[in-house]
Motif scaffolding. Structure first.
Motif, mmCIF file in Angstrom:
data_model
loop_
_atom_site.group_PDB
_atom_site.id
_atom_site.type_symbol
_atom_site.label_atom_id
_atom_site.label_comp_id
_atom_site.label_asym_id
_atom_site.label_seq_id
_atom_site.Cartn_x
_atom_site.Cartn_y
_atom_site.Cartn_z
ATOM 1 N N ASP C 62 0.810 -1.525 0.363
ATOM 2 C CA ASP C 62 0.031 0.199 -0.028
ATOM 3 C C ASP C 62 1.008 1.166 -0.314
ATOM 4 O O ASP C 62 0.491 2.194 -0.438
ATOM 5 N N HIS C 64 3.820 1.386 -1.353
ATOM 6 C CA HIS C 64 4.499 1.208 -2.795
ATOM 7 C C HIS C 64 3.616 2.174 -3.582
ATOM 8 O O HIS C 64 4.155 2.363 -3.871
ATOM 9 N N VAL C 65 2.144 1.918 -3.210
ATOM 10 C CA VAL C 65 1.429 2.588 -3.935
ATOM 11 C C VAL C 65 1.603 4.440 -3.904
ATOM 12 O O VAL C 65 1.589 5.149 -5.102
ATOM 13 N N PHE C 68 4.912 5.636 -5.318
ATOM 14 C CA PHE C 68 5.223 5.729 -6.798
ATOM 15 C C PHE C 68 4.071 5.700 -7.452
ATOM 16 O O PHE C 68 4.094 6.270 -9.015
ATOM 17 N N VAL C 69 2.980 5.869 -7.140
ATOM 18 C CA VAL C 69 1.560 6.057 -8.070
ATOM 19 C C VAL C 69 1.001 7.517 -7.229
ATOM 20 O O VAL C 69 0.854 8.730 -7.635
ATOM 21 N N PHE C 73 1.166 10.872 -9.284
ATOM 22 C CA PHE C 73 0.170 11.083 -10.190
ATOM 23 C C PHE C 73 -0.309 12.923 -9.124
ATOM 24 O O PHE C 73 -0.359 13.375 -10.264
ATOM 25 N N THR C 76 1.122 15.835 -11.435
ATOM 26 C CA THR C 76 0.445 15.771 -12.695
ATOM 27 C C THR C 76 -0.181 16.741 -13.217
ATOM 28 O O THR C 76 -0.808 16.895 -14.003
ATOM 29 N N THR C 86 5.410 11.973 -13.107
ATOM 30 C CA THR C 86 5.412 10.484 -12.949
ATOM 31 C C THR C 86 6.415 10.177 -13.417
ATOM 32 O O THR C 86 7.524 9.216 -12.916
ATOM 33 N N GLY C 87 7.217 10.531 -14.426
ATOM 34 C CA GLY C 87 8.678 9.888 -14.487
ATOM 35 C C GLY C 87 10.162 10.525 -13.360
ATOM 36 O O GLY C 87 11.036 9.949 -12.825
ATOM 37 N N LEU C 90 9.319 8.675 -10.322
ATOM 38 C CA LEU C 90 9.937 7.415 -10.183
ATOM 39 C C LEU C 90 11.405 7.892 -10.387
ATOM 40 O O LEU C 90 12.246 6.552 -9.412
ATOM 41 N N PHE C 217 -6.199 13.592 -14.207
ATOM 42 C CA PHE C 217 -5.036 12.984 -13.906
ATOM 43 C C PHE C 217 -4.667 12.705 -11.891
ATOM 44 O O PHE C 217 -3.851 11.933 -11.578
ATOM 45 N N ILE C 220 -5.981 10.597 -9.150
ATOM 46 C CA ILE C 220 -5.392 9.410 -9.080
ATOM 47 C C ILE C 220 -4.532 9.823 -8.278
ATOM 48 O O ILE C 220 -4.210 8.394 -7.624
ATOM 49 N N THR C 222 -3.745 11.485 -5.731
ATOM 50 C CA THR C 222 -5.003 11.753 -4.378
ATOM 51 C C THR C 222 -6.005 10.709 -3.380
ATOM 52 O O THR C 222 -5.498 10.428 -2.361
ATOM 53 N N LEU C 223 -6.220 10.174 -4.863
ATOM 54 C CA LEU C 223 -7.349 8.773 -4.332
ATOM 55 C C LEU C 223 -6.907 7.598 -3.393
ATOM 56 O O LEU C 223 -6.558 6.866 -2.438
ATOM 57 N N PHE C 224 -5.438 7.530 -4.376
ATOM 58 C CA PHE C 224 -4.665 6.271 -3.912
ATOM 59 C C PHE C 224 -3.935 7.095 -2.720
ATOM 60 O O PHE C 224 -3.773 6.102 -1.862
#
Lengths: 455, 455, 455
Positions: C62, C64-65, C68-69, C73, C76, C86-87, C90, C217, C220, C222-224
């Motif tokens: 979790d 990790h998400v 990295f996500v 995002f 973005t 995003t790049g 990472l 975008f 995405i 915020t929600l994660f």
């Protein structure tokens, strides 16, 4: 007219396939005992999923995200192909998982029945990765019907090859780099070779390329694949082996990512970063460590493999892929050769090296879990599987195991290429609709696309 | 002017609601004993969450993704409504989960206090699905204030109906198809009926439709819902029952997906695939198997239910929804009737059939876990709940249980429709701002939208 | 010309850093014993990961998400900066996690070796959050080379400060609000102050702003982040403490979200909702509860903290950030001061209050787990760590612990600001390329961007 009829008959035949699946499930598939009600007696076991599965369900769901979100969005990078990327990915995977459960079940059937538990779902998801990798090579150049029939043939071949590699030859491949990634990549490339344009109109399709937006969507795929790769590689390992698989995959991915960015800047035009590399080569670390991630490669081994994988993958995109397209006319839309193919071969080579170095003193009791054929000779007595003994299944030396690893990748690549060539030949039959050059890489052929000006 | 004042007063009253929640939590909510420090003695229990919760936390997080990412992005398919889809979804869910913990806590209160553990969070997330489903029917046609007040009323009614269905009538509904999906869908449709345009200007809103881009965003929602549906359906089951729920949901979704693609191509214009079907009907397999996924339906039963669900859902989108709109003027923006409503009714019917076939020999000791009212008569003695005995709570036959399942869905649909009609009436009051036709399906009414030309 | 050379040399020096990492891993890093094969004897322990890690792997994923996500995002939201968001996210994270394992390992090294287990990966991911928070303050105004070198310095300082705060001063900070969020935010703001434009051309960059699409975008991300924050805050807690951390974080986020929407409408132009608030302030509840989420704050305490956090964060975006920009010329692209900085300070203050109220009767045996320095005096005898005794490490009163909490945040903010100022000074050196105003907030400087008109 003909086109419409061909489309319709293709979809209807897929429906017939689904009905056949229903019948096969009805006749052959039952719940495994762990998914069935128990007798009253052992009360303590009734609480919670079987211990093993408690720990596996979250990893299963991680893999599930990789297959259905990761692959789907990674393939949305084409500017007019997002419906197909996400939709056909879902379609192919949903058909494949049903089929993989059946075909793998038939191969390992014992009492005439296939017994289903959570493990079958993990295996099915992993199997679904195989045609999705091949789909990456072909992206935008096939009809959905071609993809689906390719998937059905490919998964059957994959399951057979995997059975031979793992159960007969006893090679080690916990992350599936050999049996999954190499197979999927070379099968897809072979199909691509068969489907190449007959005349030399080898110009890139006019829709073949990303938009700013589609490249951003593709990063969703990249990132979820990147994040959950440790789950993919460790799902079939247990205990300390699983923990090593997680650690090694994590480190290899991190090192491959740094290497990818650096090399992308070095080899690209004006030293600008290339999204193709970032989207794909960062993941090569996960493939390259796949076959060895549960071995005692050390954290430094994982970092080293990641650096090698990132390097080879970026160089492959920059130099090798254009050569393959121009010389052999093999299109590889997503560059699966650079993300899955070559890194998988590297993984196999590393697995041969590390297997040849494996010692009982290091691996202790897990040596036989990881390399079952290296179980010592006393255990041969109790073996009941004659085939394994004949094939040198037991009592192998470390050096022999290394040789088997190399044989495993060679066999896999050979089966994949021959299988792909034959499958490609079948898909070109005139009874199956093929896409013209102008129809490629865009959704409109198979999707109702909103009329408004699309951007 | 009036509009601004009405907006402001609506938001301020929601803030008062939040303050009331704070007071209610202060007075009534405490940690459950498992979330409190223990005395020193049992050292072994101190390590890790309580066993049950070890296995439930990952499933809780999967459901959490479904509610906050799945529903949010599924509703971004409208071309100018992405802020509202993701934003209002978050707003409604964040308010609802706080409210659901309170209202469900009050209903089951024992010593005057609501005791919170991880279980309450799972229940709250599931409850949040209910108004979000209704929101799908109304998408783009309400103000956020209307949505929020609808959610408050609806969740209270939902909790009451669920209590009657599960605790008093002892129906089985592990995946919530009856109590969650049917309730949410028919409640939303009833509200939609009340909010229909008074005159017959029943043309579709000018902004009601997808763009290429918005359809791609919506696939994020679809795929995360699809992936984590087995967690939703199995979260409230344990042991082998949970494993069956996972397997059955997985298979039903896969079969529904293949069926959806095939039927979408068959019934659509020029045999092109329709993104509405792909985004929604693929998920119908998860709803249709919900009430029976922990029963002994067999893997083939799951595949069959998936095929039925995909078929009915696609046909519903293609033929039934346009009829409902033209004849009853019931708008259903996301088609929740085809994704949640009808598949839930199917699930209830299947649950009646499988309940009527349930035998002690098959279910063994789990029969009473799944169908508590079928516990044999000897256990009546020890029961202390008079209501349950009066209602035939114990000693039910399988046939009777089947009847109760049908009564459960009938009651739920009736409560949802009546509740929805009354709620819709309240939301139309002149003191609450309603959207004009021209204000529908676009973000600009309630959001600061970047000035640049949007695409 | 110079620019190209500078770019290239920067990337090459990063590659050298990666090679140095490889050497350091080779020399210093080994698997921890739990990730190594065991001797044959204790058969029962061989099944599955070590108990503790069984429960931690899903939480690790979790987090990790989130890293990295989520962070990727969330950043973005700028209309022309999605590749970089995003790049570079990472890139920075992949380098940082490798570095964090080394630097934290060196600090806690015991026998000259760093021992790796899953725990190191969780720690590394949490450490990666620190430079990513700082990156939010600087977003669009630095080169990737500046970011990467900032990350290397910052993570070393972070690790040292965290060691002093947690291991020497024994402050409690289970969710990392003090050591992670406050540090990252104030460090980034200090760097931003040093990198401010030398002349007073303090106009907003022409590309600094969202598009409709980029804002979608960003949701995405915020929600994660929102969904998995309970995992972030509870990952380092165990048992009932972890369950409280989950419950409190969940409630605080929900209350902060409702508050954010309401206040955003109240303070914004025409009472329209502002996506900046929705994307960021909804998350402030997770930060503000971070340092106290495992304490006995009660569910109502969590709701209250959420309301306070949402309020302060929205007001910060609306009023404070413009002031900081105009008076001190501190740009803060993502508003990390409002999402991470101020909520973290609030969390520290709450932690001082709750620590000062902590009683043995309430916390029972967990008092010493949560506040190790409050272990009673009898235990001092057995302590072997002289430093801790000198620093009043043992036998602290609750009031003293409260004081230490305040000292912890003060020290952290001071170290972050001084460290950030020095780092900013280094990054301005002429040997390092800086971006001009015209080059800011757009991908084209560092990325190959598709030629087509972008929208």
């Amino acid at each position: 007219m003909h086109s419409g009829y061909s489309k319709l008959s293709g979809f209807i035949s897929l429906f017939i396939v689904q009905i056949i699946f229903l019948v096969l499930y009805w006749v052959y598939v039952r719940y495994d005992v762990e998914a069935l009600p128990k007798d009253d007696v052992p009360e303590t076991e009734g609480n919670g999923l079987k211990e093993e599965h408690v720990s596996k369900y979250p990893q299963f769901q991680d893999i599930h995200v990789m297959i259905f979100v990761g692959f789907a969005f990674l393939m949305t990078f084409l500017k007019k192909y997002a419906y197909s990327a996400t939709g056909f990915n879902l379609f192919v995977a949903a058909l494949t998982v049903q089929w993989a459960i059946l075909i793998k079940g038939f191969i390992k059937m014992e009492d005439g029945m296939i017994r289903m538990s959570l493990e079958n779902l993990i295996d099915a998801d992993i199997a679904a990765a195989v045609p999705l990798i091949s789909m990456g090579a072909l992206l935008g150049r096939t009809t959905p019907i071609q993809l689906l029939f390719m998937a059905i043939i490919e998964v059957a071949l994959f399951a057979a090859n995997e059975y031979v590699a793992l159960d007969i030859l006893s090679i080690t491949d916990v992350g599936g780099s050999i049996t999954v990634h190499a197979f999927g990549a070379y099968f897809g490339l072979a199909v691509s070779l068969m489907l190449r344009p007959t005349k030399d109109k080898n110009v890139a399709g006019k829709h073949e390329g990303p938009s700013y937006n589609s490249d951003t969507f593709a990063m969703i795929g990249t990132l979820f694949l990147w994040i959950f790769w440790p789950s993919f590689n460790s799902a079939l390992a247990d205990g300390a082996d699983a923990e090593r698989a997680i650690i090694n995959t994590y480190l290899s991915l991190a090192a491959a990512t740094v290497t990818t960015f650096v090399l992308s800047a070095i080899v690209s035009h004006e030293n600008k970063l290339d999204m193709v590399h970032v989207q794909n080569s960062t993941l090569a670390g996960g493939v390259a460590v796949g076959s060895v991630c549960n071995l005692l490669i050390g954290p430094h081994g994982a970092v080293l493999i990641g650096i090698v994988a990132g390097t080879i993958s970026v160089l492959g995109y920059r130099y090798l892929s254009p050569m393959l397209t121009s010389s052999l006319r093999i299109h590889d839309t997503c560059g699966v050769h650079n993300l899955h193919g070559m890194p998988a071969v590297i993984s196999a080579i590393f697995s041969a090296i590390y297997a040849a170095l494996a010692k009982k003193d290091d691996y202790k009791s897990t040596l036989e879990d990881i390399f079952p054929a290296m179980a010592d000779s006393q255990q041969i007595e109790s073996s009941t599987n004659a085939t394994e003994i004949i094939l040198g299944g037991y009592g192998r030396t470390a050096g022999q195991q290394g040789g088997y690893q190399l044989f495993g990748i060679a066999m896999t690549v050979a089966v994949a290429i021959v299988g792909g060539l034959i499958t490609g030949l079948l898909l070109k039959q005139t009874c199956i609709r093929n896409l013209n050059k102008e129809e490629q890489h865009e959704d409109e052929q198979y999707w109702e696309v909103p009329a408004e000006k699309e951007c």
